[in-house]
Design an enzyme around this catalytic site. Structure first.
Site, PDB file in Angstrom:
ATOM      1  N   PHE A 163     -31.653 -11.894   0.223  1.00  0.00           N
ATOM      2  CA  PHE A 163     -31.722 -10.532  -0.323  1.00  0.00           C
ATOM      3  C   PHE A 163     -33.153 -10.139  -0.662  1.00  0.00           C
ATOM      4  CE2 PHE A 163     -27.388  -8.752  -0.883  1.00  0.00           C
ATOM      5  CZ  PHE A 163     -26.768  -9.705  -0.096  1.00  0.00           C
ATOM      6  N   ASP A 187       0.858  -1.187   0.000  1.00  0.00           N
ATOM      7  CA  ASP A 187       0.000   0.000   0.000  1.00  0.00           C
ATOM      8  C   ASP A 187       0.896   1.240   0.000  1.00  0.00           C
ATOM      9  OD1 ASP A 187      -3.248   0.317   0.823  1.00  0.00           O
ATOM     10  OD2 ASP A 187      -2.000   2.113   0.992  1.00  0.00           O
ATOM     11  N   CYS A 240     -20.535  -0.648  -2.434  1.00  0.00           N
ATOM     12  CA  CYS A 240     -20.569  -1.381  -3.709  1.00  0.00           C
ATOM     13  C   CYS A 240     -21.862  -1.213  -4.493  1.00  0.00           C
ATOM     14  CB  CYS A 240     -20.311  -2.857  -3.442  1.00  0.00           C
ATOM     15  SG  CYS A 240     -18.663  -3.116  -2.813  1.00  0.00           S
ATOM     16  N   GLU A 266     -19.117  -7.078   3.204  1.00  0.00           N
ATOM     17  CA  GLU A 266     -18.470  -6.564   4.425  1.00  0.00           C
ATOM     18  C   GLU A 266     -19.110  -7.236   5.630  1.00  0.00           C
ATOM     19  OE1 GLU A 266     -17.773  -2.170   2.563  1.00  0.00           O
ATOM     20  OE2 GLU A 266     -18.048  -2.345   4.722  1.00  0.00           O
ATOM     21  N   ARG A 292     -20.520   4.301   4.332  1.00  0.00           N
ATOM     22  CA  ARG A 292     -20.685   4.723   2.931  1.00  0.00           C
ATOM     23  C   ARG A 292     -22.104   4.468   2.441  1.00  0.00           C
ATOM     24  NH1 ARG A 292     -15.168   2.193   0.515  1.00  0.00           N
ATOM     25  NH2 ARG A 292     -15.574   0.713   2.191  1.00  0.00           N
TER      26      ARG A 292
HETATM   27  C1  UDX Z   1     -22.283  -6.405  -1.568  1.00  0.00           C
HETATM   28  C2  UDX Z   1     -22.447  -7.761  -2.242  1.00  0.00           C
HETATM   29  O1  UDX Z   1     -23.300  -8.574  -1.440  1.00  0.00           O
HETATM   30  C3  UDX Z   1     -21.086  -8.437  -2.376  1.00  0.00           C
HETATM   31  O2  UDX Z   1     -21.230  -9.669  -3.073  1.00  0.00           O
HETATM   32  C4  UDX Z   1     -20.170  -7.508  -3.173  1.00  0.00           C
HETATM   33  O3  UDX Z   1     -18.880  -8.084  -3.305  1.00  0.00           O
HETATM   34  C5  UDX Z   1     -20.050  -6.173  -2.448  1.00  0.00           C
HETATM   35  O4  UDX Z   1     -21.338  -5.583  -2.278  1.00  0.00           O
HETATM   36  P1  UDX Z   1     -21.953  -5.426   0.854  1.00  0.00           P
HETATM   37  O5  UDX Z   1     -22.235  -4.135   0.160  1.00  0.00           O
HETATM   38  O6  UDX Z   1     -20.778  -5.532   1.746  1.00  0.00           O
HETATM   39  O7  UDX Z   1     -21.808  -6.616  -0.267  1.00  0.00           O
HETATM   40  O8  UDX Z   1     -23.217  -5.784   1.772  1.00  0.00           O
HETATM   41  P2  UDX Z   1     -24.580  -6.553   1.549  1.00  0.00           P
HETATM   42  O9  UDX Z   1     -24.723  -7.495   2.654  1.00  0.00           O
HETATM   43  O10 UDX Z   1     -24.696  -7.060   0.160  1.00  0.00           O
HETATM   44  O11 UDX Z   1     -25.680  -5.372   1.755  1.00  0.00           O
HETATM   45  C6  UDX Z   1     -25.668  -4.286   0.863  1.00  0.00           C
HETATM   46  C7  UDX Z   1     -26.854  -3.384   1.231  1.00  0.00           C
HETATM   47  O12 UDX Z   1     -28.089  -4.056   0.932  1.00  0.00           O
HETATM   48  C8  UDX Z   1     -26.909  -3.024   2.717  1.00  0.00           C
HETATM   49  O13 UDX Z   1     -27.279  -1.659   2.857  1.00  0.00           O
HETATM   50  C9  UDX Z   1     -28.011  -3.919   3.258  1.00  0.00           C
HETATM   51  O14 UDX Z   1     -28.699  -3.313   4.352  1.00  0.00           O
HETATM   52  C10 UDX Z   1     -28.945  -4.010   2.064  1.00  0.00           C
HETATM   53  N1  UDX Z   1     -29.764  -5.219   2.054  1.00  0.00           N
HETATM   54  C11 UDX Z   1     -29.168  -6.431   1.898  1.00  0.00           C
HETATM   55  C12 UDX Z   1     -31.151  -5.103   2.168  1.00  0.00           C
HETATM   56  O15 UDX Z   1     -31.679  -4.002   2.317  1.00  0.00           O
HETATM   57  N2  UDX Z   1     -31.906  -6.229   2.113  1.00  0.00           N
HETATM   58  C13 UDX Z   1     -31.355  -7.471   1.958  1.00  0.00           C
HETATM   59  O16 UDX Z   1     -32.092  -8.456   1.928  1.00  0.00           O
HETATM   60  C14 UDX Z   1     -29.940  -7.570   1.858  1.00  0.00           C
END
Ligand code: UDX
Length: 433
Positions: free
Chosen positions: A251, A30, A262, A154, A330
């Site tokens: 999801f 890094d 993301c 995450e 974020r």
């Molecule tokens: C996501 C993807 O899941 C992962 O595969 C990719 O590599 C990076 O982006 P992340 O952003 O870390 O991962 O979290 P994730 O658990 O996917 O949740 C993303 C957002 O969706 C969160 O704000 C969460 O609250 C929301 N969410 C998730 C919902 O509102 N409902 C759900 O059923 C699942």
């Protein structure tokens, strides 16, 4: 194998530590000398459960080390680019300046056949640019550029890395395919399928996956809005459709809208990339718009629970991070919610088990409380925004006795309406009238 990981953030540090755990020899690089110095002391700059233990094991076993220099590239079989690709201010495209800079720096250090792997989420065609930059910088280099997107959530990144549904590798170079097969051998020995495809297909798979998941969430969020109007229950709708294995149950949790580093970034970049190629992704664009509008609408939902006028009211907010088990703020739903509540003239108190230090950089003018009960004291409404485990079994009697008015707005449906209303609260939630 000998691996160099360029970028020691969420993706690079987790991937590097997991590769070391497979038995490879990994150098995580890094530019941030302070970050590297901290990592050498096994101080982890991100909140990721169990990562400190994995880093310590790798360092103690002599398989994981940290550096600000690129010397180890000469001996490396594979060099992973895991630097940030943030949304470019203003137009939503991915900012690839860090990827391009890394490519130039890598080129100068290449010796022997080496695979350069883009692990960061990069727009379709970036691998071609990386290849061009390296060839221009070091015409004598013997290398191949592959795409290997990560699918890490995450808070569950290590588990997702060690037990992936699939490994996607984008390269048609046979030597590169062999190197990547060796890198991931410990995984697919226990049946994680490794999928080889073209580089551009691999790059698009990553965006398509995130955009689809974001769309799935937005779909159930819109079903929740309709359920509220017609008196249906969105959790049962999710169960009823999710039991169809073509849909799946994951999801489909309706909430305040998705956040994180993301989904928002990748859906925006995908829509932009498509427009650059003369294609309009109407569904992805609708997901983007619906999600942004939803997060802003949550403040209005709280106001409506208190009769519409928030002037002089105190609102207690439980949960600030974009999701549990992270300190990441974020695009968190709490940001537009709290901003809206302040705009409506409310006083806001907030608590988050882990994220308050990060939140203070985003949200000023609110009172940060050390625990949920202090936060709820004197409030006219209690709003649950992030479904931390700590909030799932609160002493609601104690909370009710300390609030100015017993109103709960549960934006993550962590409680059952009949239980909370039975205690004398006015209880609003998502998609369950
Ligand atoms: C996501 C993807 O899941 C992962 O595969 C990719 O590599 C990076 O982006 P992340 O952003 O870390 O991962 O979290 P994730 O658990 O996917 O949740 C993303 C957002 O969706 C969160 O704000 C969460 O609250 C929301 N969410 C998730 C919902 O509102 N409902 C759900 O059923 C699942």
């Amino acid at each position: 194998m000998r691996i160099v990981m360029i970028g020691s953030g969420y993706v690079g540090l987790v991937s590097g530590a997991c590769f070391a755990d497979f038995g490879h020899f990994v150098t995580c690089v890094d530019k941030d000398a302070d970050k590297i110095a901290a990592l050498k002391r096994c101080e982890i700059p991100i909140f990721e459960p169990d990562l400190d233990q994995l880093v310590r094991t790798g360092m103690d076993g002599g398989r994981l080390k940290f550096s600000t220099g690129l010397d180890d590239i000469a001996e490396a079989d594979a060099v992973f680019i895991a630097v940030g690709t943030p949304s470019r201010r203003g137009d939503g495209h991915a900012d690839l300046s860090y990827v391009h800079a890394a490519s130039r720096e890598i080129a100068a250090h290449l010796q022997g056949f080496t695979v350069i792997v883009t692990k960061s989420t990069v727009p379709v065609g970036t691998g071609d640019e990386v290849e061009r930059i390296i060839r221009e910088t070091n015409p004598a280099a013997d290398f191949a550029v592959a795409s290997n997107p990560e699918f890490l959530r995450e808070g569950a990144a290590i588990r997702d890395f060690q037990h992936p549904d699939r490994i996607v590798v984008g390269t048609e170079d046979e030597r590169a395919q062999k190197v990547m097969g060796d890198v991931y051998r410990p995984l697919y020995l226990n049946q994680a399928p490794i999928m080889f495809t073209s580089r551009r297909t691999s790059e698009l798979i990553k965006y398509a996956a995130n955009a689809f998941l974001a769309t799935k969430i937005t779909f159930i969020n819109e079903m929740a809005d309709l359920a509220e109007q017609v008196g249906a229950n969105v959790q049962e709708i999710a169960r009823g459709i999710g039991l169809d294995n073509r849909i799946g149950t994951k999801f489909l949790h309706a909430g305040a809208g998705y956040g994180g580093s993301c989904f928002p970034k990748d859906t925006r970049a995908l829509a932009k990339t498509a427009l650059d190629h003369g294609i309009q992704l109407r569904i992805v664009e609708a997901t983007l718009t619906a999600n942004d509008n939803r997060k802003r609408a949550m403040a209005r939902k709280v106001a409506n629970a208190l009769g519409g006028d928030l002037h002089g009211k105190t609102i207690a907010v439980l949960g600030l991070t974009f999701k549990p088990d992270t300190d990441d703020m974020r695009e968190a739903a709490s940001i537009p919610l709290i901003t809206g509540l302040l705009d409506f003239g409310a006083k806001v108190k907030a608590h988050d088990p882990v994220g308050m230090e990060q939140a203070k950089k985003e949200l000023a003018g609110i009172e940060y409380c050390e625990d949920p009960y202090t936060c709820a004291r004197g409030a006219d409404a209690l709003v649950i925004v992030t479904e931390w485990r700590q909030f799932r079994a609160l002493d609601l009697e104690r909370i009710k006795n300390s609030m100015a008015t017993p109103v709960i707005v549960d934006l993550r449906n962590i409680y059952r309406p009949e239980d909370v209303r039975g205690l004398g609260f006015k209880y609003e939630s998502i998609g369950r009238r």
